[in-house]
Design a protein around this motif. Structure first.
Motif, mmCIF file in Angstrom:
data_model
loop_
_atom_site.group_PDB
_atom_site.id
_atom_site.type_symbol
_atom_site.label_atom_id
_atom_site.label_comp_id
_atom_site.label_asym_id
_atom_site.label_seq_id
_atom_site.Cartn_x
_atom_site.Cartn_y
_atom_site.Cartn_z
ATOM 1 N N GLY A 72 0.796 -1.155 -0.214
ATOM 2 C CA GLY A 72 0.020 -0.057 -0.213
ATOM 3 C C GLY A 72 0.824 1.375 -0.041
ATOM 4 N N VAL A 73 1.822 1.260 0.927
ATOM 5 C CA VAL A 73 2.817 2.361 0.928
ATOM 6 C C VAL A 73 3.554 2.565 -0.433
ATOM 7 N N LYS A 74 3.980 1.688 -0.915
ATOM 8 C CA LYS A 74 4.677 1.564 -2.350
ATOM 9 C C LYS A 74 3.687 2.001 -3.461
ATOM 10 N N LEU A 75 2.521 1.470 -3.365
ATOM 11 C CA LEU A 75 1.489 1.955 -4.438
ATOM 12 C C LEU A 75 0.918 3.281 -4.251
ATOM 13 N N ALA A 76 0.886 3.891 -3.017
ATOM 14 C CA ALA A 76 0.771 5.407 -2.714
ATOM 15 C C ALA A 76 1.693 6.274 -3.316
ATOM 16 N N LEU A 77 3.162 5.983 -3.068
ATOM 17 C CA LEU A 77 4.226 6.741 -3.655
ATOM 18 C C LEU A 77 4.040 6.918 -5.344
ATOM 19 N N LEU A 78 4.114 5.474 -5.721
ATOM 20 C CA LEU A 78 3.973 5.363 -6.998
ATOM 21 C C LEU A 78 2.832 6.075 -7.775
ATOM 22 N N ILE A 79 1.605 6.085 -7.220
ATOM 23 C CA ILE A 79 0.264 6.913 -7.830
ATOM 24 C C ILE A 79 0.735 8.392 -7.587
ATOM 25 N N VAL A 80 1.505 8.888 -6.656
ATOM 26 C CA VAL A 80 1.844 10.370 -6.575
ATOM 27 C C VAL A 80 3.048 10.465 -7.666
ATOM 28 N N ILE A 81 3.877 9.674 -8.167
ATOM 29 C CA ILE A 81 4.952 9.804 -9.031
ATOM 30 C C ILE A 81 4.168 10.033 -10.346
ATOM 31 N N LEU A 82 3.378 8.781 -10.471
ATOM 32 C CA LEU A 82 2.496 8.959 -11.957
ATOM 33 C C LEU A 82 2.015 9.915 -11.896
ATOM 34 N N GLY A 83 0.971 10.289 -11.104
ATOM 35 C CA GLY A 83 0.363 11.638 -11.177
ATOM 36 C C GLY A 83 1.006 12.850 -11.464
ATOM 37 N N LEU A 84 2.134 13.170 -10.796
ATOM 38 C CA LEU A 84 3.008 14.383 -11.260
ATOM 39 C C LEU A 84 3.547 14.269 -12.483
ATOM 40 N N VAL A 85 4.278 13.003 -13.060
ATOM 41 C CA VAL A 85 4.769 12.940 -14.423
ATOM 42 C C VAL A 85 3.678 12.917 -15.349
ATOM 43 N N TYR A 86 2.591 12.251 -15.080
ATOM 44 C CA TYR A 86 1.601 12.465 -16.143
ATOM 45 C C TYR A 86 0.862 13.840 -16.410
ATOM 46 N N VAL A 87 0.834 14.483 -15.376
ATOM 47 C CA VAL A 87 0.224 15.897 -15.492
ATOM 48 C C VAL A 87 1.258 16.851 -15.976
ATOM 49 N N LYS A 88 2.455 16.796 -15.607
ATOM 50 C CA LYS A 88 3.342 17.615 -16.034
ATOM 51 C C LYS A 88 4.212 17.221 -17.375
ATOM 52 N N ARG A 89 3.905 16.089 -17.959
ATOM 53 C CA ARG A 89 4.513 15.592 -19.016
ATOM 54 C C ARG A 89 4.709 16.459 -20.324
ATOM 55 N N ASP A 90 3.944 17.400 -20.450
ATOM 56 C CA ASP A 90 4.001 17.943 -21.591
ATOM 57 C C ASP A 90 4.612 19.552 -21.385
ATOM 58 N N GLU A 91 5.033 19.893 -20.180
ATOM 59 C CA GLU A 91 5.636 21.135 -19.868
ATOM 60 C C GLU A 91 7.158 21.095 -20.398
ATOM 61 N N GLU A 92 7.552 22.378 -20.806
ATOM 62 C CA GLU A 92 8.923 22.341 -21.091
ATOM 63 C C GLU A 92 9.912 22.415 -20.042
ATOM 64 N N ARG A 93 9.632 23.030 -19.041
ATOM 65 C CA ARG A 93 10.268 23.131 -17.727
ATOM 66 C C ARG A 93 9.480 22.870 -16.496
ATOM 67 N N ILE A 94 10.106 21.942 -15.750
ATOM 68 C CA ILE A 94 9.455 21.427 -14.183
ATOM 69 C C ILE A 94 10.249 22.213 -13.409
ATOM 70 N N ASP A 95 9.726 22.819 -12.389
ATOM 71 C CA ASP A 95 10.240 23.339 -11.089
ATOM 72 C C ASP A 95 11.186 22.540 -10.482
ATOM 73 N N LYS A 96 12.173 22.957 -9.875
ATOM 74 C CA LYS A 96 13.194 22.182 -9.446
ATOM 75 C C LYS A 96 12.782 21.188 -8.410
ATOM 76 N N GLY A 97 12.202 21.792 -7.277
ATOM 77 C CA GLY A 97 11.398 20.938 -6.262
ATOM 78 C C GLY A 97 10.559 19.852 -6.532
ATOM 79 N N LEU A 98 9.681 20.153 -7.664
ATOM 80 C CA LEU A 98 8.833 18.934 -7.901
ATOM 81 C C LEU A 98 9.572 18.020 -8.837
ATOM 82 N N PHE A 99 10.595 18.130 -9.646
ATOM 83 C CA PHE A 99 11.401 17.351 -10.149
ATOM 84 C C PHE A 99 12.061 16.395 -9.204
ATOM 85 N N GLY A 100 12.787 17.203 -8.160
ATOM 86 C CA GLY A 100 13.557 16.607 -7.145
ATOM 87 C C GLY A 100 12.488 15.585 -6.364
ATOM 88 N N LEU A 101 11.270 16.064 -6.135
ATOM 89 C CA LEU A 101 10.436 15.036 -5.491
ATOM 90 C C LEU A 101 10.212 13.922 -6.080
#
Length: 117
Positions: A72-101
Protein backbone atom coordinates in the motif's frame (compact mmCIF):
# COMPACT_ATOMS: atom_id res chain seq x y z
CA UNK A 1 4.45 -20.07 -11.59
CA UNK A 2 7.95 -19.16 -10.38
CA UNK A 3 9.11 -18.43 -13.93
CA UNK A 4 6.18 -16.08 -14.45
CA UNK A 5 6.87 -14.29 -11.15
CA UNK A 6 10.54 -13.88 -12.05
CA UNK A 7 9.57 -12.54 -15.47
CA UNK A 8 7.38 -9.87 -13.87
CA UNK A 9 10.10 -9.00 -11.33
CA UNK A 10 12.48 -8.42 -14.25
CA UNK A 11 9.93 -6.22 -16.01
CA UNK A 12 9.33 -4.34 -12.75
CA UNK A 13 13.07 -3.65 -12.47
CA UNK A 14 13.13 -2.43 -16.08
CA UNK A 15 10.30 -0.03 -15.24
CA UNK A 16 12.10 1.41 -12.23
CA UNK A 17 15.30 1.70 -14.28
CA UNK A 18 13.43 3.73 -16.90
CA UNK A 19 11.91 6.02 -14.27
CA UNK A 20 15.10 6.54 -12.29
CA UNK A 21 17.25 6.68 -15.44
CA UNK A 22 15.04 9.41 -16.88
CA UNK A 23 15.41 11.36 -13.66
CA UNK A 24 19.19 10.93 -13.54
CA UNK A 25 19.65 12.02 -17.16
CA UNK A 26 17.83 15.27 -16.35
CA UNK A 27 19.89 16.10 -13.23
CA UNK A 28 22.15 18.55 -15.06
CA UNK A 29 19.12 20.21 -16.64
CA UNK A 30 17.49 20.39 -13.21
CA UNK A 31 20.46 22.40 -11.97
CA UNK A 32 19.96 24.79 -14.88
CA UNK A 33 16.19 24.96 -14.36
CA UNK A 34 15.35 23.32 -17.70
CA UNK A 35 14.49 19.79 -16.53
CA UNK A 36 11.44 18.07 -17.98
CA UNK A 37 9.74 14.73 -17.55
CA UNK A 38 10.84 12.60 -20.47
CA UNK A 39 8.46 9.98 -21.96
CA UNK A 40 10.57 7.14 -20.58
CA UNK A 41 9.76 8.28 -17.05
CA UNK A 42 6.03 7.98 -17.70
CA UNK A 43 6.44 4.61 -19.39
CA UNK A 44 8.64 3.37 -16.55
CA UNK A 45 6.10 4.41 -13.92
CA UNK A 46 3.28 2.74 -15.85
CA UNK A 47 5.37 -0.41 -16.25
CA UNK A 48 6.02 -0.42 -12.51
CA UNK A 49 2.30 -0.06 -11.78
CA UNK A 50 1.17 -2.84 -14.11
CA UNK A 51 3.90 -5.29 -13.16
CA UNK A 52 3.57 -4.50 -9.45
CA UNK A 53 -0.14 -5.25 -9.49
CA UNK A 54 0.54 -8.43 -11.45
CA UNK A 55 3.22 -9.48 -8.95
CA UNK A 56 0.89 -9.03 -5.99
CA UNK A 57 -1.76 -11.09 -7.75
CA UNK A 58 0.69 -13.82 -8.71
CA UNK A 59 2.14 -13.97 -5.19
CA UNK A 60 -1.30 -14.29 -3.65
CA UNK A 61 -2.30 -16.92 -6.22
CA UNK A 62 0.85 -18.88 -5.34
CA UNK A 63 -0.06 -18.72 -1.61
CA UNK A 64 2.88 -16.47 -0.69
CA UNK A 65 2.51 -14.03 2.18
CA UNK A 66 2.04 -10.47 0.91
CA UNK A 67 2.72 -7.53 3.23
CA UNK A 68 -0.29 -5.41 2.35
CA UNK A 69 0.92 -2.37 4.30
CA UNK A 70 4.22 -2.33 2.41
CA UNK A 71 2.44 -2.78 -0.92
CA UNK A 72 0.00 0.00 0.00
CA UNK A 73 2.81 2.44 0.84
CA UNK A 74 4.67 1.58 -2.36
CA UNK A 75 1.47 1.95 -4.39
CA UNK A 76 0.70 5.33 -2.80
CA UNK A 77 4.19 6.62 -3.64
CA UNK A 78 3.93 5.31 -7.19
CA UNK A 79 0.53 6.93 -7.72
CA UNK A 80 1.94 10.29 -6.60
CA UNK A 81 4.92 9.83 -8.95
CA UNK A 82 2.68 8.75 -11.81
CA UNK A 83 0.29 11.64 -11.23
CA UNK A 84 3.06 14.24 -11.22
CA UNK A 85 4.78 12.83 -14.29
CA UNK A 86 1.51 12.43 -16.19
CA UNK A 87 0.16 15.90 -15.44
CA UNK A 88 3.45 17.71 -16.11
CA UNK A 89 4.66 15.54 -19.04
CA UNK A 90 4.04 18.20 -21.73
CA UNK A 91 5.61 21.13 -19.89
CA UNK A 92 8.96 22.31 -21.21
CA UNK A 93 10.30 23.21 -17.76
CA UNK A 94 9.52 21.60 -14.44
CA UNK A 95 10.13 23.30 -11.09
CA UNK A 96 13.30 22.02 -9.41
CA UNK A 97 11.46 21.09 -6.25
CA UNK A 98 8.78 19.13 -8.07
CA UNK A 99 11.33 17.34 -10.23
CA UNK A 100 13.46 16.56 -7.18
CA UNK A 101 10.38 15.21 -5.39
CA UNK A 102 9.86 12.64 -8.14
CA UNK A 103 13.47 11.50 -7.77
CA UNK A 104 13.15 11.36 -3.98
CA UNK A 105 9.91 9.37 -4.10
CA UNK A 106 11.37 6.98 -6.67
CA UNK A 107 14.44 6.41 -4.50
CA UNK A 108 12.24 5.96 -1.42
CA UNK A 109 10.18 3.37 -3.30
CA UNK A 110 13.35 1.44 -4.14
CA UNK A 111 14.57 1.45 -0.54
CA UNK A 112 11.15 0.42 0.78
CA UNK A 113 11.20 -2.54 -1.60
CA UNK A 114 14.67 -3.60 -0.57
CA UNK A 115 14.82 -2.81 3.15
CA UNK A 116 11.26 -3.39 4.42
CA UNK A 117 11.11 -7.07 5.29
Amino acid sequence: MDVLIHLFVGLHIIGIAALLGGFLTQMKAMGQGTARFVPGMLHGALTMLVTGVALVGLDQADDHHVNNIKIGVKLALLIVILGLVYVKRDEERIDKGLFGLVGLLTTANIFIAVLWT
